[in-house]
Design a protein around this motif. Structure first.
Motif, PDB file in Angstrom:
ATOM      1  N   VAL A 400     -27.159 -29.256  -7.441  1.00  0.00           N
ATOM      2  CA  VAL A 400     -28.138 -29.468  -8.763  1.00  0.00           C
ATOM      3  C   VAL A 400     -28.029 -30.654  -9.314  1.00  0.00           C
ATOM      4  O   VAL A 400     -27.243 -31.348  -9.421  1.00  0.00           O
ATOM      5  N   VAL A 401     -29.346 -31.331  -9.516  1.00  0.00           N
ATOM      6  CA  VAL A 401     -29.251 -32.513 -10.058  1.00  0.00           C
ATOM      7  C   VAL A 401     -29.811 -32.531 -11.632  1.00  0.00           C
ATOM      8  O   VAL A 401     -30.885 -31.945 -12.029  1.00  0.00           O
ATOM      9  N   CYS A 402     -29.352 -33.354 -12.364  1.00  0.00           N
ATOM     10  CA  CYS A 402     -29.272 -33.354 -13.722  1.00  0.00           C
ATOM     11  C   CYS A 402     -29.505 -34.673 -14.272  1.00  0.00           C
ATOM     12  O   CYS A 402     -28.311 -35.231 -14.814  1.00  0.00           O
ATOM     13  N   PRO A 403     -30.409 -35.478 -14.369  1.00  0.00           N
ATOM     14  CA  PRO A 403     -30.480 -36.811 -14.616  1.00  0.00           C
ATOM     15  C   PRO A 403     -30.963 -37.075 -16.051  1.00  0.00           C
ATOM     16  O   PRO A 403     -31.403 -38.271 -16.465  1.00  0.00           O
ATOM     17  N   SER A 404     -30.659 -36.261 -16.916  1.00  0.00           N
ATOM     18  CA  SER A 404     -31.332 -36.067 -18.447  1.00  0.00           C
ATOM     19  C   SER A 404     -30.808 -37.381 -19.096  1.00  0.00           C
ATOM     20  O   SER A 404     -29.587 -37.988 -19.065  1.00  0.00           O
ATOM     21  N   LEU A 405     -31.748 -38.085 -19.796  1.00  0.00           N
ATOM     22  CA  LEU A 405     -31.456 -39.053 -20.594  1.00  0.00           C
ATOM     23  C   LEU A 405     -30.673 -38.791 -21.843  1.00  0.00           C
ATOM     24  O   LEU A 405     -29.380 -39.420 -22.511  1.00  0.00           O
ATOM     25  N   TYR A 406     -30.691 -37.425 -22.288  1.00  0.00           N
ATOM     26  CA  TYR A 406     -29.930 -36.994 -23.653  1.00  0.00           C
ATOM     27  C   TYR A 406     -30.050 -35.417 -23.394  1.00  0.00           C
ATOM     28  O   TYR A 406     -30.975 -34.736 -23.118  1.00  0.00           O
ATOM     29  N   GLY A 420     -21.637 -21.762  -7.593  1.00  0.00           N
ATOM     30  CA  GLY A 420     -21.031 -22.513  -6.440  1.00  0.00           C
ATOM     31  C   GLY A 420     -21.656 -23.376  -5.773  1.00  0.00           C
ATOM     32  O   GLY A 420     -21.238 -23.664  -4.594  1.00  0.00           O
ATOM     33  N   THR A 421     -22.573 -24.266  -6.622  1.00  0.00           N
ATOM     34  CA  THR A 421     -23.366 -25.297  -6.022  1.00  0.00           C
ATOM     35  C   THR A 421     -22.977 -26.650  -6.745  1.00  0.00           C
ATOM     36  O   THR A 421     -22.677 -26.470  -7.899  1.00  0.00           O
ATOM     37  N   PRO A 422     -22.726 -27.516  -5.920  1.00  0.00           N
ATOM     38  CA  PRO A 422     -22.194 -29.005  -6.437  1.00  0.00           C
ATOM     39  C   PRO A 422     -23.391 -29.579  -7.636  1.00  0.00           C
ATOM     40  O   PRO A 422     -24.602 -29.298  -7.353  1.00  0.00           O
ATOM     41  N   VAL A 423     -23.022 -30.244  -8.421  1.00  0.00           N
ATOM     42  CA  VAL A 423     -23.824 -30.904  -9.381  1.00  0.00           C
ATOM     43  C   VAL A 423     -23.564 -32.287  -9.489  1.00  0.00           C
ATOM     44  O   VAL A 423     -22.574 -32.848  -9.379  1.00  0.00           O
ATOM     45  N   VAL A 424     -24.728 -32.937  -9.620  1.00  0.00           N
ATOM     46  CA  VAL A 424     -24.756 -34.318  -9.984  1.00  0.00           C
ATOM     47  C   VAL A 424     -25.461 -34.598 -10.952  1.00  0.00           C
ATOM     48  O   VAL A 424     -26.451 -34.152 -11.392  1.00  0.00           O
ATOM     49  N   ALA A 425     -24.774 -35.369 -12.179  1.00  0.00           N
ATOM     50  CA  ALA A 425     -25.384 -35.409 -13.515  1.00  0.00           C
ATOM     51  C   ALA A 425     -25.481 -36.698 -13.960  1.00  0.00           C
ATOM     52  O   ALA A 425     -24.644 -37.553 -13.494  1.00  0.00           O
ATOM     53  N   SER A 426     -25.947 -36.981 -15.136  1.00  0.00           N
ATOM     54  CA  SER A 426     -26.285 -38.230 -16.053  1.00  0.00           C
ATOM     55  C   SER A 426     -24.720 -38.526 -16.495  1.00  0.00           C
ATOM     56  O   SER A 426     -24.207 -37.428 -16.867  1.00  0.00           O
ATOM     57  N   ASP A 427     -24.486 -39.737 -16.436  1.00  0.00           N
ATOM     58  CA  ASP A 427     -22.868 -39.927 -16.920  1.00  0.00           C
ATOM     59  C   ASP A 427     -23.320 -40.124 -18.607  1.00  0.00           C
ATOM     60  O   ASP A 427     -23.372 -41.392 -19.274  1.00  0.00           O
ATOM     61  N   ILE A 428     -23.420 -39.031 -19.504  1.00  0.00           N
ATOM     62  CA  ILE A 428     -23.499 -39.098 -20.795  1.00  0.00           C
ATOM     63  C   ILE A 428     -22.601 -38.197 -21.234  1.00  0.00           C
ATOM     64  O   ILE A 428     -21.869 -37.466 -20.494  1.00  0.00           O
ATOM     65  N   VAL A 434     -19.003 -30.895 -20.720  1.00  0.00           N
ATOM     66  CA  VAL A 434     -19.211 -29.349 -20.182  1.00  0.00           C
ATOM     67  C   VAL A 434     -18.590 -29.347 -18.677  1.00  0.00           C
ATOM     68  O   VAL A 434     -18.137 -28.461 -18.485  1.00  0.00           O
ATOM     69  N   ALA A 435     -19.052 -30.376 -17.755  1.00  0.00           N
ATOM     70  CA  ALA A 435     -18.694 -30.480 -16.392  1.00  0.00           C
ATOM     71  C   ALA A 435     -17.365 -30.852 -16.049  1.00  0.00           C
ATOM     72  O   ALA A 435     -16.425 -30.461 -15.075  1.00  0.00           O
ATOM     73  N   GLY A 436     -16.663 -31.681 -16.941  1.00  0.00           N
ATOM     74  CA  GLY A 436     -15.229 -32.291 -16.654  1.00  0.00           C
ATOM     75  C   GLY A 436     -15.437 -33.005 -15.446  1.00  0.00           C
ATOM     76  O   GLY A 436     -15.860 -33.540 -15.131  1.00  0.00           O
ATOM     77  N   ASP A 437     -14.222 -32.768 -14.374  1.00  0.00           N
ATOM     78  CA  ASP A 437     -14.232 -33.275 -13.216  1.00  0.00           C
ATOM     79  C   ASP A 437     -14.917 -32.567 -12.015  1.00  0.00           C
ATOM     80  O   ASP A 437     -14.694 -32.549 -10.844  1.00  0.00           O
ATOM     81  N   ALA A 438     -15.356 -31.578 -12.473  1.00  0.00           N
ATOM     82  CA  ALA A 438     -16.252 -30.577 -11.248  1.00  0.00           C
ATOM     83  C   ALA A 438     -17.748 -31.112 -11.112  1.00  0.00           C
ATOM     84  O   ALA A 438     -18.355 -30.465 -10.557  1.00  0.00           O
ATOM     85  N   ALA A 439     -18.213 -32.306 -11.248  1.00  0.00           N
ATOM     86  CA  ALA A 439     -19.404 -32.685 -11.133  1.00  0.00           C
ATOM     87  C   ALA A 439     -19.193 -34.245 -10.616  1.00  0.00           C
ATOM     88  O   ALA A 439     -18.277 -34.970 -10.886  1.00  0.00           O
ATOM     89  N   VAL A 440     -20.371 -34.607  -9.967  1.00  0.00           N
ATOM     90  CA  VAL A 440     -20.457 -36.352  -9.620  1.00  0.00           C
ATOM     91  C   VAL A 440     -21.367 -36.898 -10.931  1.00  0.00           C
ATOM     92  O   VAL A 440     -22.336 -36.416 -10.965  1.00  0.00           O
ATOM     93  N   PHE A 441     -20.998 -38.019 -11.292  1.00  0.00           N
ATOM     94  CA  PHE A 441     -21.673 -38.639 -12.291  1.00  0.00           C
ATOM     95  C   PHE A 441     -22.351 -39.968 -11.930  1.00  0.00           C
ATOM     96  O   PHE A 441     -21.642 -40.831 -11.169  1.00  0.00           O
ATOM     97  N   ALA A 442     -23.469 -40.150 -12.538  1.00  0.00           N
ATOM     98  CA  ALA A 442     -24.263 -41.473 -12.152  1.00  0.00           C
ATOM     99  C   ALA A 442     -25.088 -41.838 -13.423  1.00  0.00           C
ATOM    100  O   ALA A 442     -25.415 -40.988 -14.246  1.00  0.00           O
TER     101      ALA A 442
END
Length: 498
Positions: A400-406, A420-428, A434-442
């Motif tokens: 699941v990809v979440c590149p939101s600005l805000y 049970g799906t990995p998450v890649v999200a904006s580093d905001i 919300v995700a803690g250490d359970a996501a990859v941030f960019a």
């Protein structure tokens, strides 16, 4: 020759009254009839048959016991039936009006007779396809539906809807604590007249104020117009501050409404709920409200956590990464389009990008890019899908990809982790919360970092498994029952303070 004495005429069953006893005539008809007619002339031989003369004839026949004519005799039962029908319709109208007044009176009955706390809830969000705010409200009410000590009175777009107007897109939750307040328009044709409904809606704030709800709950930032004359304690939910921090990403009508009413709502609010600690900190930084009145309450795990069945929409590719949300500027979809275009150029076997959500405001510039990407085969946009299909899409995605600005919370993150799906999200900040250490941030504005993270995740099954495990555990910390219970506490506390 001697004149024959005139024999007096008797009024009786077989005699007719003289002409002047029946109806007035003009002078010409009186002189003509005096020379041409005998005392036995019938009513219709003497005067034109207009409605006034018919009524006079009928009155005279009742007085003297003489039928006016065969036609008049035949028409009497029809007239009586018509009068009876009109009376029955009038009586039915009176009864319907009485029922309407009783319903209106019951709606304005004030405090709950059993001592429960009466809370007015703005549920206009149910009249539109549900997105973040709508689902927040739906799940909150579903978990408060059996709450003891609460009487939640739900108010839609108007107290006086046209009977032919469409209802809510989704049915409000039901339970002993919930009642829907609507349908107060007058019965019959009056309830369909635009002029009547316009007049009633002008008085709507006054009618609502007479209902004397103890608490007014605005789950979508501001109080609706209907609530504004009421004197109950106010509780509002603030989902984000995008209209202040990124005003260009917000619909113009939404921004205008928030600019006009947001600070007014804050000023009268006994309590404010934010959906994250991040938004609470942002709100306090504006100095518009004191810290004691603001409580952060996280969402639950989304409304899809109990969905097990269902199939993805037709045409769903075998390998894809998923974005969920309305297509609008704050979602930063341009970044994803650039990343995928580069990725597919390097690797034609790259997974597809699947965008799930309707096309929203200020997204017209993206439509041509969508068409080109769809023609190239790497973009799929099924639009707004039902819950079962969405749950299936979450389960089947590589990520699941979440590149939101805000954002104010980030419900797709929780829904993805719960599936049970990995998450890649904006580093905001809020996504970190919300995700803690359970996501990859960019970083939000770094397409190279996004491409690197997505390519690594697509090829590393061990990493995907570890993130899936961490995500399920993290999602377990979000619970709608806890959110509802804490919201109930805020409502009760506001009533006490008010």
């Amino acid at each position: 020759m001697a004149a024959r004495p005139e024999t007096p005429r008797r009024l009786g069953v077989f005699a007719h009254p003289p002409r002047h006893d029946l109806a007035p005539q003009n002078s010409a008809s009186r002189s003509s009839n005096a020379t041409q007619r005998t005392g036995c002339a019938t009513r219709h031989d003497l005067a034109p048959r207009n409605s006034a003369s018919l009524r006079s004839a009928a009155r005279a026949s009742r007085i003297h016991g003489v039928p006016a004519s065969a036609k008049d005799v035949a028409s009497e039962p029809g007239k009586e039936n018509g009068i009876r029908a009109r009376r029955e319709r009038a009586a039915a109208g009176v009864r319907a009006t009485g029922d309407w007044l009783r319903r209106l009176g019951a709606a304005t009955a004030g405090a709950s007779p059993d001592g429960r706390l009466t809370v007015a809830v703005d549920v206009r969000a149910f009249w539109e396809p549900l997105t973040g705010v709508g689902w927040y409200l739906h799940e909150l009410l579903r978990h408060l539906a059996a709450a003891e000590g609460l009487r939640l009175r739900l108010y839609g777009p108007t107290l006086f809807p046209n009977p032919d107007a469409p209802g809510p897109v989704v049915d409000p939750p039901r339970g002993p604590a919930i009642e829907m307040v609507t349908g107060l328009a007058p019965p019959g044709r009056w309830g369909r007249r635009r002029s009547v409904l316009r007049a009633l809606r002008l008085m709507e704030p006054l009618v609502f104020a007479l209902q004397r709800n103890a608490v007014l709950f605005a789950p979508n930032f501001i109080l609706p117009r209907t609530f504004r004359l009421a004197r109950g304690a106010t509780v509002a939910t603030v989902h984000d501050l995008a209209f202040r921090r990124l005003p260009g990403t917000v619909r113009e009508e939404t921004r205008a409404a928030l600019d006009a009413q947001f600070h007014t709502t804050l000023a009268r609010a006994s309590a404010v709920i934010t959906v994250s600690r991040t938004v609470r900190d942002e709100l306090l930084a504006t100095s518009a409200i004191g810290a004691a009145r603001v409580t952060a309450i996280h969402h639950g795990p989304g409304h899809l956590s109990t969905r097990k069945g269902g199939a993805p929409p037709p045409g769903t590719p075998g390998r894809y990464m998923l974005h969920v949300g309305t297509i609008e500027p704050r979602k930063n979809i341009e970044l994803l389009l650039g990343v995928w275009e580069s990725w597919v150029a390097d690797d034609p076997a790259a997974p597809a990008l699947l965008l799930c959500g309707r096309r929203g405001w200020k997204s017209e510039a993206l439509h041509a890019a969508f068409d080109r990407a769809a023609a190239a085969g790497w973009l799929h946009h099924p639009g707004y899908v039902d819950d079962d299909a969405l749950a299936a899409l979450y389960r089947g995605a590589l990520a699941v990809v979440c590149p939101s600005l805000y954002e104010g919370f980030g419900l797709p993150l929780v829904e993805g982790m719960a599936a049970g799906t990995p998450v890649v999200a904006s580093d905001i900040p809020v996504f970190r919360e919300v995700a803690g250490d359970a996501a990859v941030f960019a970083p939000v504005h770094d397409p190279t970092a996004w491409k690197r993270a997505l390519v690594e995740l697509a090829h590393d099954e061990i990493l995907r498994g570890r993130l899936a495990e961490l995500g399920r555990k993290r999602a377990g910390a979000f619970d709608w029952s806890i959110a509802a219970a804490r919201t109930g506490e805020v409502l009760r506390r506001a009533a006490g303070d008010g």
